[in-house]
Design an enzyme around this catalytic site. Structure first.
Site, mmCIF file in Angstrom:
data_model
loop_
_atom_site.group_PDB
_atom_site.id
_atom_site.type_symbol
_atom_site.label_atom_id
_atom_site.label_comp_id
_atom_site.label_asym_id
_atom_site.label_seq_id
_atom_site.Cartn_x
_atom_site.Cartn_y
_atom_site.Cartn_z
ATOM 1 N N ASN A 1 14.173 7.964 26.094
ATOM 2 C CA ASN A 1 15.423 8.600 26.527
ATOM 3 C C ASN A 1 16.082 9.466 25.446
ATOM 4 O O ASN A 1 17.147 10.020 25.663
ATOM 5 C CB ASN A 1 16.403 7.549 27.054
ATOM 6 C CG ASN A 1 16.841 6.553 25.987
ATOM 7 O OD1 ASN A 1 16.718 6.797 24.791
ATOM 8 N ND2 ASN A 1 17.355 5.407 26.426
ATOM 9 N N GLY B 1 20.347 -4.083 30.301
ATOM 10 C CA GLY B 1 21.353 -4.614 29.379
ATOM 11 C C GLY B 1 22.696 -3.929 29.559
ATOM 12 O O GLY B 1 23.673 -4.310 28.935
ATOM 13 N N ASP C 1 23.766 13.657 24.631
ATOM 14 C CA ASP C 1 24.539 12.816 25.555
ATOM 15 C C ASP C 1 26.013 12.820 25.127
ATOM 16 O O ASP C 1 26.388 13.545 24.192
ATOM 17 C CB ASP C 1 23.957 11.392 25.637
ATOM 18 C CG ASP C 1 24.261 10.571 24.403
ATOM 19 O OD1 ASP C 1 24.487 11.161 23.336
ATOM 20 O OD2 ASP C 1 24.288 9.322 24.499
ATOM 21 N N SER D 1 29.447 6.535 25.539
ATOM 22 C CA SER D 1 28.205 7.322 25.529
ATOM 23 C C SER D 1 28.011 8.169 26.783
ATOM 24 O O SER D 1 28.828 9.014 27.084
ATOM 25 C CB SER D 1 27.043 6.359 25.305
ATOM 26 O OG SER D 1 25.839 7.028 25.227
ATOM 27 N N GLU E 1 13.179 6.146 21.435
ATOM 28 C CA GLU E 1 13.065 5.708 22.818
ATOM 29 C C GLU E 1 12.769 6.960 23.639
ATOM 30 O O GLU E 1 13.188 8.063 23.263
ATOM 31 C CB GLU E 1 14.380 5.084 23.296
ATOM 32 C CG GLU E 1 14.672 3.749 22.642
ATOM 33 C CD GLU E 1 15.862 3.036 23.283
ATOM 34 O OE1 GLU E 1 15.701 1.886 23.684
ATOM 35 O OE2 GLU E 1 16.945 3.641 23.388
ATOM 36 N N PRO F 1 15.535 -6.955 33.183
ATOM 37 C CA PRO F 1 16.955 -6.869 33.556
ATOM 38 C C PRO F 1 17.632 -5.849 32.645
ATOM 39 O O PRO F 1 17.389 -5.853 31.434
ATOM 40 C CB PRO F 1 17.496 -8.281 33.286
ATOM 41 C CG PRO F 1 16.518 -8.943 32.378
ATOM 42 C CD PRO F 1 15.208 -8.233 32.505
#
Ligand code: 16G
Ligand code: MG
Length: 564
Positions: free
Chosen positions: A372, A499, A276, A64, A370, A497
């Site tokens: 993003n 991923g 992306d 990605s 999302e 945290p």
């Protein structure tokens, strides 16, 4: 299973000693040179999954938005979705098994998952443009063939194209034709049908500049663009002929740096977008006449799409439910706009496409994005049947709206977020509504926000609940965050945290960029102190970009527009 053959072949794809990897949010991802054994083993696993589900399974070789030197792999389940969680665990076990234990682990997985080993297996494979991808996909093929599976290697594909192929094959072509040509035709004929009305008005020759992150999106868009021109003409930048994959360009760069990519010529008020590296994410942006950069992220894309769908649903008046799914990263202004102005129910899930996707499946029409730029829209079988029926039977306006919805269903890639498909949906909506990029941007004003990373010895000491918005462990951290948030207006902060990286992510938003930066910094410090920070202590961030925009008198948070 010919386990002897597996053992012999596996030696040619030997696992480096001591290397432990985990099937994370988006499969395995690390430096390409560490992945040969993982690829071979994912070939093996895909065969078992295919036998178990009696369906075609996909294997995508990509990392990605990661740097060019990295690579990765993920499996695609029968309906084109991400691999089931229980099989993620099998994937991790298999990837980490020491050479001599490989046969036993394969047998274990087959038994645990009740795989019928006599069943045939079929696997389809796709890869992105990384230099390492061709060799690594050959390792996947080695794994598939040694277990007696059959395969079809699509070669270069975007990630969403591979998801599409898997679903087409398992729906016996009902979802579409399982070829690249079939994908282009399905999407572009839906786009052309949908936009006929707008382009008849003479609103044609629309142009869009696309930053392709020097990745696979460039190749595929270049092949596809003549299918939907002249209605829309796309100009490709960062098409891989010069620059390096994802380097200073692409959707991830634009979103995280909140600035335009290198290698694109932007004139004032021109609509631009970035994909992306594997073309499953998209963000839009423009420069205004004062040279100010404006980012239009996944939240605003979700808002545009849901406004349009809601209008059409009101016209057909058939009581179909619409829901929007976001993550904790969604800008507070977007959530307020959706809930308070548009009156659409909004749900929050954990980060990662699979979580949003599953939630969105609960509605007749589920929009998920999302911030993003990962996202799509899912239509339930019942909604699709109803819409098709109304498109045939009802009268005038109602029929027109139903026909539009019918085309929109075909235009979305419902297996996963797809930059090409999302781009066409957005372009169609803007054309049909006669909206400029500025008008779209002005639907609401984003709250200033900041993301920081904190290094800790073990990020798993942090556990969260409430869709990652509250910390459960370590003790005291959530209380500290609550106290910090209270100091600012319109503020919100959370930590989780990562991923995909060995760090803890911190998100903050508040009424001004200065306050947001202070809050983000203070929360980072709390994480550092209470969750075992290592290395350099967090630093105060300094980027005036959003603050300038906010403080230049866009006014207050009442800047929530109604309608278009
Ligand atoms: C992966 C996820 C993406 C998520 C990101 C979060 C998929 C296909 N991709 O890229 O949805 O936003 O991870 O990364 O699920 P983080 O856990 O490092 O914040
Ligand atoms: Mg991607």
């Amino acid at each position: 299973m010919d386990l002897d053959a597996v053992t012999k072949q596996s030696v040619l794809h030997a696992k480096p000693d001591g290397l432990i990897l985990q099937y994370g949010t988006a499969g395995f991802r690390t430096k390409a040179e560490h992945l040969d054994h993982v690829m071979f083993r994912m070939g093996l696993l895909a065969v078992l999954r295919s036998k178990q589900t009696k369906s075609t399974i996909g294997v995508m070789v990509t990392a990605s938005h990661n740097p060019e030197e990295d690579n990765g792999v993920k499996l695609v389940d029968p309906l084109g979705e991400m691999l089931a969680a229980s099989w993620e665990e099998h994937a991790t076990c298999l990837a980490n098994a020491e050479e001599q234990h490989l046969p036993r682990v394969l047998v274990d997985i087959s038994e645990k998952a009740a795989v019928d080993l006599h069943q045939d297996a079929f696997v389809v494979i796709g890869r992105d443009t990384r230099p390492s991808s061709e060799r690594l996909s050959q390792s996947v093929i080695d794994g598939v063939t040694v277990l007696g599976g059959q395969f079809y290697d699509y070669g270069l594909l975007t990630t969403p194209q591979l998801h599409y192929m898997v679903f087409c094959r398992n729906s016996n072509g009902q979802y579409g034709k399982a070829t690249v040509e079939g994908y282009y035709q399905k999407l572009s004929s839906a786009f052309v049908e949908l936009t006929k009305q707008a382009f008849c008005r003479g609103d044609d020759h629309r142009t869009l500049k696309v930053d392709c992150a020097n990745g696979i999106g460039a190749l595929k868009l270049a092949e596809m663009k003549h299918y939907f021109s002249p209605g829309l003409s796309v100009q490709l930048f960062n098409d891989g002929t010069k620059g390096k994959l994802n380097h200073l360009c692409g959707a991830d760069f634009v979103k995280s740096h909140q600035k335009p990519p290198q290698g694109i010529e932007m004139r004032a008020n021109e609509r631009c977008c970035s994909f992306d590296g594997d073309a499953d994410r998209i963000v839009y942006y423009y420069h205004d006449a004062d040279g100010q950069f404006h980012l239009i992220d996944g939240d605003k894309i979700a808002t545009l799409i849901s406004s349009f769908l809601k209008e059409l649903l009101l016209e057909i008046g058939d009581g179909l439910s619409l829901g929007v799914v976001q993550t904790a990263y969604a800008n507070g202004s977007s959530t307020r706009y959706l809930e308070e102005v548009m009156k659409v129910p909004v749900y929050c899930t954990k980060t990662g496409v699979k979580h949003l996707h599953h939630k969105a499946q609960e509605f007749d029409i589920g929009v998920y994005f999302e911030a993003n730029g990962h996202g799509t829209v899912l239509f339930s079988k019942a909604a699709e049947t109803k819409i098709k029926q109304l498109a045939k039977e009802s009268e005038d306006e109602k029929r027109k709206a139903a026909k539009m919805l019918e085309n929109i269903i075909d235009l979305f890639n419902q297996t996963i977020g797809d930059a090409i498909s999302d781009m066409l949906v957005i372009e169609a909506i803007l054309a049909l509504k006669g909206l400029t990029v500025q008008q779209w941007d002005a639907l609401y004003t984003d709250l200033p926000n900041r993301q920081l990373k904190v290094k800790v010895a073990d990020r798993q000491v942090i556990s969260t609940t409430d869709a990652e918005r509250q910390v459960v462990k370590p003790p005291g951290l959530q209380e500290a965050i609550n106290d910090l948030v209270k100091k600012y207006r319109l503020s919100r902060a959370f930590v989780r945290p990562s991923g995909t990286e060995d760090i803890v992510r911190v998100y903050a938003e508040a009424d001004s960029q200065e306050n947001t930066d202070s809050l983000a910094y203070e929360v980072s410090l709390a994480v550092f102190q209470l969750a075992g920070g290592i290395g350099e202590r967090p630093q105060r961030a300094s980027s005036p970009c959003w603050g300038r925009r906010w403080s230049r008198g866009r006014g207050s948070l009442s800047v929530l527009r109604t309608g278009w």
